[in-house]
Design a protein around this motif. Structure first.
Motif: not given
Length: 194
Positions: A10-17, A190-194
């Motif tokens: 789930g965390a890896l599926a979240r967008p991020g830069e 952490a930003d993607r898991m919180s």
């Protein structure tokens, strides 16, 4: 383990830069034509939700004694950056590739040493006992995923580097001072898991 796997996916599926060692230093202007060398690290998570880290050998020329993920620069023999992360983990901590469930990767991270590092997140099978490679690794240890997946665990610190004050993330754990690129990549997770 199923819940842990689902949380990580789930965390890896979240967008991020992409991130850089310069994120907290907006006054640093990077040349647009800089050449970055490809590298990869393995964020290896144990079945009991702990992240494996290494303390680099104090005899190394670059980053001696610092805390790092298993990983390094991509070699010609590596089919891709995932293969690079697996090879390096096998060489540095004795992690057999067939005991790793690669889940995905975070966006690349640019280091002050001109590497573009892709962090690969993986679950490892139970029963793994690390074997540090004596020339590169002084110690292998683990920290709770709950600690490094909590943005509140991180702090911003600074020191002089190349004649100027440079700010960076740190996420200490016990006697281990986890900072710089390793802490920044953990902060991205952490930003993607919180």
């Amino acid at each position: 383990m199923t819940d842990l796997r689902a949380r990580l996916l789930g965390a890896l599926a979240r967008p991020g830069e992409t991130s850089t060692d310069h994120d907290l230093n907006p006054d640093i202007h990077l040349p647009p034509n800089r050449v970055l060398r490809p590298a990869a690290v393995l964020i290896a998570v144990t079945p009991d939700a702990r992240v494996i880290l290494t303390k680099r050998s104090s005899r190394l020329k670059h980053h001696p004694g610092q805390i790092a993920f298993p990983g390094g620069k991509r070699d010609e023999c590596d089919a891709d950056l995932g293969a690079c992360a697996l090879r390096e983990a096998e060489e540095e901590i004795g992690l057999p590739r067939d005991r790793v469930d690669m889940l995905g990767s975070l966006p690349p991270h640019e280091t002050v040493t001109s590497f573009l590092v892709t962090p690969h997140v993986a679950l490892i099978e139970p029963g793994f006992t690390p074997v540090p490679e004596a020339g590169e690794v002084d110690e292998v240890f683990d920290v709770p995923l709950s600690h490094v997946a909590d943005p509140a665990s991180f702090r911003i610190e600074g020191r002089r580097w190349r004649g100027r004050r440079r700010r960076y993330y740190a996420v200490p754990w016990g006697p281990y001072y986890i900072w710089g690129a390793t802490a920044r990549m953990l902060r991205a997770l952490a930003d993607r898991m919180s």
